[in-house]
Design an enzyme around this catalytic site. Structure first.
Site, short mmCIF file in Angstrom:
data_model
loop_
_atom_site.label_atom_id
_atom_site.label_comp_id
_atom_site.label_asym_id
_atom_site.label_seq_id
_atom_site.Cartn_x
_atom_site.Cartn_y
_atom_site.Cartn_z
N HIS A 1 -0.97 -10.28 3.87
CA HIS A 1 -0.60 -8.92 4.29
C HIS A 1 0.72 -8.47 3.69
CE1 HIS A 1 -3.40 -9.42 8.04
NE2 HIS A 1 -4.06 -9.15 6.93
N ARG B 1 12.43 -4.82 12.34
CA ARG B 1 11.81 -6.12 12.10
C ARG B 1 12.52 -6.88 10.98
NH1 ARG B 1 5.86 -4.77 11.08
NH2 ARG B 1 5.71 -7.03 10.84
N CYS C 1 10.80 7.69 -3.86
CA CYS C 1 10.45 7.08 -5.14
C CYS C 1 10.94 7.95 -6.29
CB CYS C 1 8.93 6.93 -5.19
SG CYS C 1 8.30 6.28 -6.74
#
Ligand code: BJW
Ligand code: ZN
Length: 232
Positions: free
Chosen positions: A99, A50, A126
């Site tokens: 969102h 996307r 992370c």
């Protein structure tokens, strides 16, 4: 308020309906903490796909018409459910993202770390050792409180509420047009298909955003495209 449909004519797929599936999965299976836990690599593949689409997409006449409306209105607030940046690239200011945004990542274990850049690893990690995840709002997660409070205030006080390209199914965003209608606002829908709020609307423009929004502005006496070389 806008949803995925306003970006459809820019080549960004919507969630529901034809073409809304990805590798056979429903959005609920991908855009959820459970979906991420089950297969984080699959979820990351979906988001990278996307991100690639949005990176090469251009804002369309529907996005641009909303910037013209913002220019002309005394007060105007654009709340989008979309995670793309096509409203900003069309020139809209102060867009509220209910969102989140497609770019950027954050810790999936809420150590507080955010990573604005696009991580290159297939499964980015992370600094605390947990996986990073896209910085968006998934099913079952709270929408950003400040953004939703601002959008709710606008819904409660607006004269007109324009609802563009959303199935109006996903809460709490889907509540905003109802709040506006209850407060006496004129409710206008732009969508080629009937939705959950169509019956409550004062005006329904059954068509695509990139043609219906410019037409609506023309009917209001507003030129739908910026004059001259463009906005500064
Ligand atoms: C055109 C067009 C053209 C085509 N021109 N138009 C049961 C009942 C009620 C609620 C719930 C329930 N079970 C669960 C819930 C809650 C849930 C929910 O609402 N679910 C429903 C599906 C039932 N909501 C949540 O979980 C939310 N959080 C929450 O409730 O938190 C509670 C909480 C409080 C406090 C602490 C903790 C928790 C969060 C919802 C987050 C939604 N996230 C997603 C993913 C975002 C990231 C990403 O993009 O990947 O948001 S899901 C997806 O749906 C995305 C979209 O923004 C959102 C809305 O979709 P949208 O934009 O409407 O797209 P489509 O595809 O549905 O429709 C497109 C429309 O365009 C169609 O109508 C077309 O006709 C039209 N169109 N071409 C104009 N050219
Ligand atoms: Zn962390």
């Amino acid at each position: 308020m806008t949803g995925a449909g306003i970006s459809a004519e820019s080549g960004v797929p919507t969630f529901r309906g034809a073409g809304g599936l990805w590798e056979g999965f429903r959005p609920e299976e991908l855009a959820s903490p459970e979906g991420f836990d089950a297969d984080p690599a699959r979820v990351w593949r979906w988001y990278r796909w996307r991100r690639g689409i949005v990176a090469v997409a251009e804002p369309n006449a529907g996005h641009r018409a909303l910037t013209r409306l913002e220019d002309q209105a005394d007060t105007f607030l654009l709340a989008t459910q979309n995670v793309d940046d096509l409203h900003e690239r069309a020139g809209s200011r102060g867009v509220i993202h209910l969102h989140g945004r497609l770019t950027g990542s954050r810790c999936s274990r809420s150590c507080g770390a955010v990573a604005p850049e696009d991580p290159s690893a297939a499964l980015p990690v992370c600094r605390c050792g947990a996986l990073l995840r896209p910085d968006v709002v998934w099913f079952g997660e709270a929408v950003p409180g400040d953004a939703f409070a601002k959008a709710t205030r606008a819904a409660e006080t607006c004269e007109a509420c324009l609802v563009v390209g959303t199935s109006a199914l996903v809460q709490p965003a889907a509540n905003l047009p109802w709040i506006a209608a209850r407060a006496g606002a004129l409710l206008i829908e732009v969508n080629p298909e009937p939705t959950a709020i169509s019956d409550r609307c004062d005006l329904v423009l059954r068509g695509q955003a990139a043609s219906e929004l410019p037409r609506l502005l023309e009917r209001m006496g507003i030129s739908p495209e910026p004059a001259g070389p463009g906005r500064v």
